[in-house]
Design an enzyme around this catalytic site. Structure first.
Site, PDB file in Angstrom:
ATOM      1  N   SER A  78       0.874  -1.180   0.000  1.00 36.86           N
ATOM      2  CA  SER A  78       0.000   0.000   0.000  1.00 36.86           C
ATOM      3  C   SER A  78       0.911   1.229   0.000  1.00 36.86           C
ATOM      4  CB  SER A  78      -0.897   0.014   1.236  1.00 36.86           C
ATOM      5  OG  SER A  78      -0.126   0.227   2.398  1.00 36.86           O
TER       6      SER A  78
ATOM      7  N   GLY B   4     -11.229  -9.240  -0.815  1.00 34.49           N
ATOM      8  CA  GLY B   4     -11.440 -10.689  -0.738  1.00 34.49           C
ATOM      9  C   GLY B   4     -11.659 -11.233   0.673  1.00 34.49           C
ATOM     10  N   THR B   5     -11.229 -10.474   1.679  1.00 29.50           N
ATOM     11  CA  THR B   5     -11.343 -10.986   3.051  1.00 29.50           C
ATOM     12  C   THR B   5     -12.813 -11.185   3.424  1.00 29.50           C
ATOM     13  OG1 THR B   5      -9.287  -9.946   3.720  1.00 29.50           O
ATOM     14  CG2 THR B   5     -10.832 -10.476   5.492  1.00 29.50           C
TER      15      THR B   5
ATOM     16  N   THR C 174      -6.581  -7.565   4.415  1.00 29.08           N
ATOM     17  CA  THR C 174      -7.069  -7.607   5.798  1.00 29.08           C
ATOM     18  C   THR C 174      -6.750  -8.946   6.478  1.00 29.08           C
ATOM     19  OG1 THR C 174      -8.826  -6.104   5.141  1.00 29.08           O
ATOM     20  CG2 THR C 174      -9.115  -7.232   7.243  1.00 29.08           C
TER      21      THR C 174
ATOM     22  N   GLU D 193      -8.370   1.826 -11.641  1.00 26.97           N
ATOM     23  CA  GLU D 193      -9.620   1.874 -10.878  1.00 26.97           C
ATOM     24  C   GLU D 193     -10.196   3.276 -11.019  1.00 26.97           C
ATOM     25  OE1 GLU D 193      -9.392   0.638  -6.752  1.00 26.97           O
ATOM     26  OE2 GLU D 193     -11.213   1.750  -6.264  1.00 26.97           O
TER      27      GLU D 193
ATOM     28  N   ASP E 198      -0.381  -1.158  -4.605  1.00 18.77           N
ATOM     29  CA  ASP E 198      -1.840  -1.188  -4.474  1.00 18.77           C
ATOM     30  C   ASP E 198      -2.382   0.247  -4.439  1.00 18.77           C
ATOM     31  OD1 ASP E 198      -4.225  -2.572  -4.267  1.00 18.77           O
ATOM     32  OD2 ASP E 198      -4.063  -2.956  -2.119  1.00 18.77           O
TER      33      ASP E 198
HETATM   34 ZN   LIG Z   1      -8.249  -2.913  -3.001  1.00 18.82          ZN
END
Ligand SMILES: [Zn+2]
Length: 290
Positions: free
Chosen positions: A50, A209-210, A232, A134, A82
């Site tokens: 991140s 996805g968590t 996460t 994105e 990310d």
């Molecule tokens: Zn993300």
């Protein structure tokens, strides 16, 4: 030899029908644990950072730890940035050997997001770096980036038009998932992945996805998702292992940091191996030409 390009790993996954795990690391310990887990399961893996981690560790340090660890790995490994809305951090990653970056323009109005994505793609491709794009915001705040409500949503045609005209390599649409822990059951948009797949060959990335089940992951992969981000779950595995170790140290009176690192590493590895199983990438390293 084993340092791979994100775009190549994701293309191979899409062809073979699995998803590459893309795992957010927080330090050198988790970086090494993620790669060790991928080696154990013989899975390709994408190590993600991140913006917060880049700022905490420093781009040069992350890059050098990544290069030295990945170079000795028995599986193909790529380094990805990310969610990054900050153009200066994108440039930093491009200059420091990241294989790909997620330019997160979801806080911008459409035309600005479109124009800036084109600029980022030109800058990145000039250095052989891939771009995940994105422009819709995937809900939830992750490491200080993002918002809890959907601010921008577009049609599949609009998303594909922006992606193809800008030369985007990977697409991160909103798919009903959210970053962080789910407060309510999400409404997952499997069909949207399939519809995007009918409009473009650009691979789709699943965020948030968590908390999804094995069946959820499989359905997304069957519809064409080829990269799944995990953040996460890793943080929870990391922190719970640290907490448990400290409780043991308190009880035994033995305070040994390296033993705690071992416990954290084992917990992170177990989590990554579990996801590799869920994403179908176990043993897939041999099928990837790095
Ligand atoms: Zn993300």
């Amino acid at each position: 030899m084993t340092i791979a390009k994100t775009v190549d790993l994701v293309a191979a996954a899409r062809k073979a029908g699995y998803a590459v795990p893309a795992v957010n690391i927080v330090d050198d310990l988790s970086l090494r644990a993620v790669i060790a887990a991928a080696e154990q399961a013989q899975s390709p893996v994408i190590v993600q950072t991140s913006v917060k981690t880049v700022k905490s560790m420093g781009a040069e340090i992350i890059s050098s730890i990544f290069q030295s660890t990945a170079a000795g790995a028995s599986v193909p490994v790529a380094l990805h940035l990310d969610h990054c809305p900050d153009r200066s951090v994108i440039t930093l990653a491009i200059r420091n050997g990241w294989s790909s970056v997620l330019f997160d323009a979801s806080d911008r109005p459409l035309q600005q997001a479109w124009d800036e994505t084109a600029e980022v793609v030109a800058e990145a491709h000039a250095e052989g770096v891939g771009v995940e794009s994105e422009i819709e915001n995937i809900v939830g705040v992750e490491d200080g980036v993002g918002a809890d409500e959907a601010i921008h949503s577009y049609s599949n045609e609009q998303l594909v038009e922006v992606a193809t005209t800008t030369g985007t390599d990977l697409l991160a649409p909103a798919l009903g998932t959210a970053h962080g822990m789910y407060k309510a059951s999400p409404v997952l948009q499997y069909d949207r992945v399939a519809e995007l797949g009918r409009l473009t060959d650009i691979p789709v990335v699943l965020h948030g996805g968590t908390g999804l089940s094995l069946a959820d992951f499989q359905r997304f992969i069957d519809n064409g998702v080829a990269k799944i981000n995990i953040s996460t779950t890793l943080k929870l595995a990391y922190m719970h292992a640290a907490r448990d170790h400290i409780a043991k140290a308190q009880a035994s009176g033995k305070w040994e940091p390296v033993k705690m690192f071992d416990d954290i590493s084992a917990a992170v590895q177990a989590t990554v191996i579990e996801h590799i199983g869920e994403f179908g990438s176990k043993g897939a390293a041999a099928g990837v030409t790095a």
